[in-house]
Design a protein around this motif. Structure first.
Motif, mmCIF file in Angstrom:
data_model
loop_
_atom_site.group_PDB
_atom_site.id
_atom_site.type_symbol
_atom_site.label_atom_id
_atom_site.label_comp_id
_atom_site.label_asym_id
_atom_site.label_seq_id
_atom_site.Cartn_x
_atom_site.Cartn_y
_atom_site.Cartn_z
ATOM 1 N N PRO A 34 0.813 -1.227 0.000
ATOM 2 C CA PRO A 34 0.000 0.000 0.000
ATOM 3 C C PRO A 34 0.844 1.274 0.000
ATOM 4 O O PRO A 34 1.897 1.341 0.652
ATOM 5 N N ARG A 35 0.372 2.266 -0.733
ATOM 6 C CA ARG A 35 1.019 3.587 -0.706
ATOM 7 C C ARG A 35 0.655 4.319 0.586
ATOM 8 O O ARG A 35 1.453 5.072 1.139
ATOM 9 N N VAL A 36 -0.577 4.109 1.042
ATOM 10 C CA VAL A 36 -1.039 4.700 2.300
ATOM 11 C C VAL A 36 -1.737 3.613 3.093
ATOM 12 O O VAL A 36 -2.577 2.880 2.555
ATOM 13 N N SER A 37 -1.398 3.531 4.361
ATOM 14 C CA SER A 37 -2.057 2.596 5.275
ATOM 15 C C SER A 37 -2.627 3.412 6.426
ATOM 16 O O SER A 37 -1.930 4.259 6.998
ATOM 17 N N THR A 38 -3.894 3.180 6.772
ATOM 18 C CA THR A 38 -4.536 3.975 7.819
ATOM 19 C C THR A 38 -5.472 3.101 8.644
ATOM 20 O O THR A 38 -5.858 2.008 8.209
ATOM 21 N N ASP A 39 -5.829 3.582 9.828
ATOM 22 C CA ASP A 39 -6.815 2.875 10.648
ATOM 23 C C ASP A 39 -8.143 3.615 10.653
ATOM 24 O O ASP A 39 -9.040 3.290 11.431
ATOM 25 N N SER A 40 -8.297 4.605 9.765
ATOM 26 C CA SER A 40 -9.520 5.410 9.705
ATOM 27 C C SER A 40 -10.242 5.164 8.388
ATOM 28 O O SER A 40 -9.671 5.355 7.302
ATOM 29 N N LEU A 41 -11.515 4.774 8.471
ATOM 30 C CA LEU A 41 -12.315 4.553 7.269
ATOM 31 C C LEU A 41 -12.516 5.852 6.510
ATOM 32 O O LEU A 41 -12.499 5.875 5.267
ATOM 33 N N TYR A 42 -12.698 6.962 7.212
ATOM 34 C CA TYR A 42 -12.868 8.247 6.547
ATOM 35 C C TYR A 42 -11.578 8.695 5.852
ATOM 36 O O TYR A 42 -11.617 9.249 4.743
ATOM 37 N N ALA A 43 -10.433 8.465 6.492
ATOM 38 C CA ALA A 43 -9.160 8.812 5.858
ATOM 39 C C ALA A 43 -8.931 7.960 4.612
ATOM 40 O O ALA A 43 -8.419 8.442 3.595
ATOM 41 N N LEU A 44 -9.326 6.698 4.682
ATOM 42 C CA LEU A 44 -9.210 5.818 3.523
ATOM 43 C C LEU A 44 -10.048 6.363 2.365
ATOM 44 O O LEU A 44 -9.572 6.451 1.226
ATOM 45 N N ARG A 45 -11.290 6.749 2.635
ATOM 46 C CA ARG A 45 -12.147 7.296 1.588
ATOM 47 C C ARG A 45 -11.557 8.576 1.000
ATOM 48 O O ARG A 45 -11.534 8.755 -0.219
ATOM 49 N N SER A 46 -11.056 9.449 1.867
ATOM 50 C CA SER A 46 -10.489 10.718 1.385
ATOM 51 C C SER A 46 -9.279 10.477 0.499
ATOM 52 O O SER A 46 -9.117 11.128 -0.542
ATOM 53 N N ALA A 47 -8.422 9.541 0.904
ATOM 54 C CA ALA A 47 -7.236 9.217 0.095
ATOM 55 C C ALA A 47 -7.647 8.624 -1.248
ATOM 56 O O ALA A 47 -7.035 8.909 -2.281
ATOM 57 N N ALA A 48 -8.700 7.818 -1.244
ATOM 58 C CA ALA A 48 -9.184 7.242 -2.496
ATOM 59 C C ALA A 48 -9.727 8.328 -3.419
ATOM 60 O O ALA A 48 -9.434 8.342 -4.627
ATOM 61 N N VAL A 49 -10.508 9.265 -2.884
ATOM 62 C CA VAL A 49 -11.065 10.357 -3.684
ATOM 63 C C VAL A 49 -9.947 11.217 -4.274
ATOM 64 O O VAL A 49 -10.063 11.719 -5.409
ATOM 65 N N LYS A 50 -8.840 11.381 -3.547
ATOM 66 C CA LYS A 50 -7.704 12.167 -4.040
ATOM 67 C C LYS A 50 -6.905 11.432 -5.111
ATOM 68 O O LYS A 50 -5.954 11.987 -5.682
ATOM 69 N N GLY A 51 -7.258 10.175 -5.390
ATOM 70 C CA GLY A 51 -6.576 9.434 -6.444
ATOM 71 C C GLY A 51 -5.290 8.774 -6.016
ATOM 72 O O GLY A 51 -4.433 8.476 -6.859
ATOM 73 N N LEU A 52 -5.130 8.506 -4.706
ATOM 74 C CA LEU A 52 -3.885 7.899 -4.236
ATOM 75 C C LEU A 52 -3.847 6.391 -4.439
ATOM 76 O O LEU A 52 -2.782 5.787 -4.302
ATOM 77 N N GLY A 53 -4.996 5.749 -4.736
ATOM 78 C CA GLY A 53 -4.956 4.315 -4.977
ATOM 79 C C GLY A 53 -6.314 3.655 -4.885
ATOM 80 O O GLY A 53 -7.331 4.295 -4.591
#
Length: 329
Positions: free
Chosen positions: A242-261
């Motif tokens: 993973p390029r970004v690993s997080t324990d927050s579902l909201y952070a995961l969604r935000s990173a996805a919307v930004k096009g990070l993966g």
């Protein structure tokens, strides 16, 4: 000269007078409740925090109980606290006594048992901030004499040490000491922003996903996840870094919307972004295993009405709220 008469021996039916300074029965119950809380919490300061009082007050109650019993219940030093032999016996008997008292109150109240007091509930961040606020609101509207501490975190719950009444838990339950009531399953899907697929054919099989950048929700997966075909049941694992690993579902969604993966996340969280075109649902015929959602609370002979009513309402409302959020739009 007449002999002085001997003092009359008290009859068995005569009421015994408690020693000077002995607490009344109601006070003794409070003292025993405080003693149990001290032992369960592990320190006077933790017990004071849970009881909403001060450490000196808790210390005075402990001393009053020890004086009334004429026994030393706890051995305390600067860094440790240990039950004496008498304290261990008192602890077990006090638990039985207070449980019996609670049962007596419950039997006497019967249908008139109106929920009251404070309910402390632990909820996963995303669910507690959004999906479950409506069921919580309905609970509070129904029970005006109850207040709720709505605590948001995703780590394991220590019901005794933290004074927690109930937890709403997503994922498997491994603690055999708690009551676990499964109320729903949380569907999960694969999503990515359109920019992640720029110049790349839209994936139709999980094998093609492994070539794309990934994000992970480390609470449930880190560098590997399996997808199942909804029609055939075929299971396909995907391995990635993973390029970004997080324990927050909201952070995961935000990173996805930004096009990070690419990521796998709860359908209900991704729904609005899917409708608005900020995210795409990839390999729609494949799903990650849904996550079980459960209500957890400590096993006991008696549970207060505020907890019982909360569990009853959440069993009814959580599946409805989850279904509506998942299929919105």
């Amino acid at each position: 000269m007449p002999r002085p008469s001997k003092p009359a021996r008290p009859r068995a039916s005569q009421k015994r007078t408690p020693p000077p300074g002995a607490p009344a029965t109601a006070d003794r119950l409070e003292l025993m409740q405080t003693f149990l809380r001290i032992v369960d919490a592990g320190s006077l300061s933790s017990a004071a925090a849970q009881l909403g009082t001060t450490q000196p007050t808790v210390s005075r109650r402990l001393q009053a109980l020890e004086r009334s019993l004429g026994l030393r219940l706890l051995q305390r030093s600067t860094h440790a606290m240990k039950l004496t032999e008498d304290g261990a016996r008192c602890y077990e008997r006090a638990k039985e006594l207070l449980a019996s008292w609670d049962l007596l109150e419950a039997d006497l109240r019967g249908a008139r048992d109106e929920p009251e007091g404070t309910l402390r509930v632990v909820v996963p961040h995303a669910f507690g901030q959004q999906l479950l606020v409506e069921p919580l609101t309905e609970y509070l509207h129904r029970h005006a004499r109850v207040s709720v501490e709505w605590l948001l975190h995703d780590r394991a719950v220590d019901f005794i040490a933290d004074g927690i009444d109930c937890a709403i838990h997503v994922g498997e339950v491994h603690d055999p000491s708690v009551v676990a009531i499964r109320v729903a399953e949380v569907p999960r899907i694969v999503v990515a922003a359109p920019s992640v697929l720029a110049g790349v054919p839209v994936p139709t099989h999980p094998d093609e996903l492994a070539r794309l950048p990934w994000l992970s929700l480390r609470t449930f997966y880190r560098n590997e996840i399996s997808l199942t075909h909804v029609a055939t049941g075929e299971v396909q694992p995907i391995v990635f870094q993973p390029r970004v690993s997080t324990d927050s579902l909201y952070a995961l969604r935000s990173a996805a919307v930004k096009g990070l993966g690419v990521c796998v996340g709860s359908s209900w969280v991704m729904q609005e972004d899917l409708v608005r075109g900020r995210l795409l649902h990839l390999v729609p015929h494949w799903r990650a295993a849904p996550l079980p959602m459960s209500l957890l609370y400590p096993s006991a002979r008696f549970h207060p009405a505020r907890l019982r009513r909360f569990v009853e309402l959440m069993r009814e409302t959580i599946p409805v709220a989850l279904a509506e959020a998942t299929h919105r739009g």
